[in-house]
Design a protein around this motif. Sequence first.
Motif, PDB file in Angstrom:
ATOM      1  N   UNK A  96      47.401  36.642  58.458  1.00 47.26           N
ATOM      2  CA  UNK A  96      48.796  36.232  58.580  1.00 47.26           C
ATOM      3  C   UNK A  96      49.590  37.125  59.529  1.00 47.26           C
ATOM      4  N   UNK A  97      48.950  38.194  60.003  1.00 57.18           N
ATOM      5  CA  UNK A  97      49.638  39.111  60.911  1.00 57.18           C
ATOM      6  C   UNK A  97      49.888  38.410  62.247  1.00 57.18           C
ATOM      7  N   UNK A  98      50.967  38.812  62.879  1.00 59.27           N
ATOM      8  CA  UNK A  98      51.310  38.232  64.174  1.00 59.27           C
ATOM      9  C   UNK A  98      50.228  38.583  65.197  1.00 59.27           C
ATOM     10  N   UNK A  99      49.831  37.622  66.028  1.00 55.13           N
ATOM     11  CA  UNK A  99      48.803  37.917  67.026  1.00 55.13           C
ATOM     12  C   UNK A  99      49.304  38.956  68.028  1.00 55.13           C
ATOM     13  N   UNK A 100      48.377  39.748  68.506  1.00 54.47           N
ATOM     14  CA  UNK A 100      48.710  40.776  69.489  1.00 54.47           C
ATOM     15  C   UNK A 100      48.530  40.181  70.874  1.00 54.47           C
ATOM     16  N   UNK A 101      49.536  40.343  71.703  1.00 55.42           N
ATOM     17  CA  UNK A 101      49.452  39.851  73.080  1.00 55.42           C
ATOM     18  C   UNK A 101      48.982  40.970  73.986  1.00 55.42           C
ATOM     19  N   UNK A 102      48.041  40.635  74.832  1.00 58.73           N
ATOM     20  CA  UNK A 102      47.565  41.590  75.826  1.00 58.73           C
ATOM     21  C   UNK A 102      48.298  41.354  77.131  1.00 58.73           C
ATOM     22  N   UNK A 103      48.492  42.395  77.913  1.00 56.45           N
ATOM     23  CA  UNK A 103      49.026  42.180  79.260  1.00 56.45           C
ATOM     24  C   UNK A 103      48.064  41.264  80.020  1.00 56.45           C
ATOM     25  N   UNK A 104      48.598  40.511  80.966  1.00 55.28           N
ATOM     26  CA  UNK A 104      47.772  39.557  81.708  1.00 55.28           C
ATOM     27  C   UNK A 104      46.529  40.201  82.315  1.00 55.28           C
ATOM     28  N   UNK A 105      46.669  41.408  82.854  1.00 52.22           N
ATOM     29  CA  UNK A 105      45.506  42.058  83.480  1.00 52.22           C
ATOM     30  C   UNK A 105      44.435  42.386  82.449  1.00 52.22           C
ATOM     31  N   UNK A 106      44.842  42.815  81.247  1.00 50.66           N
ATOM     32  CA  UNK A 106      43.878  43.133  80.191  1.00 50.66           C
ATOM     33  C   UNK A 106      43.230  41.858  79.656  1.00 50.66           C
ATOM     34  N   UNK A 107      44.021  40.799  79.514  1.00 55.83           N
ATOM     35  CA  UNK A 107      43.473  39.525  79.045  1.00 55.83           C
ATOM     36  C   UNK A 107      42.455  38.986  80.045  1.00 55.83           C
ATOM     37  N   UNK A 108      42.762  39.101  81.328  1.00 53.08           N
ATOM     38  CA  UNK A 108      41.834  38.648  82.367  1.00 53.08           C
ATOM     39  C   UNK A 108      40.552  39.483  82.339  1.00 53.08           C
ATOM     40  N   UNK A 109      40.698  40.793  82.212  1.00 51.75           N
ATOM     41  CA  UNK A 109      39.518  41.671  82.159  1.00 51.75           C
ATOM     42  C   UNK A 109      38.663  41.338  80.939  1.00 51.75           C
TER      43      UNK A 109
END
Length: 134
Positions: A96-109
């Motif tokens: 139920x915890x809020x999802x953690x957003x990654x910076x675009x560069x980290x998400x792409x990596x």
Amino acid sequence: MADIFDVIADGTRRDILQLLRERAASGERGTSVSQIVHQLEVSQPTVSKHLKVLREAELVSVREEGQHRYYSLSVGPLDAVDDWLMPFLLDDMDVDAAPVSLPDSAAHAAEVMGRAAASAKHVVASALKKLPGR
């Protein structure tokens, strides 16, 4: 073949696996029995006995060069351990915890790394299927 959990239950075998993992990470193409004996300060007969169990469980592979044998880690059988443990780890997560957003560069990596890992796993699995006796 012994149950993978029985194989990794022994502390000396876990120490051998850890040593092989560390040496592979440092670029070694295998580790000799004498290197294992020296690093772990365990007798040669004891190391040989444990390497036999690890070979039978397919957790290590051996490469022969003349009279020398070099052992390397084979992590495939540990997938069964991972598959068994994963539900316990997921149950412990707060869904139920809020999802953690990654910076675009980290998400792409992360996406690139995931695809590369999946591709490498597929290539290795395909190559292993082509080996005689598989």
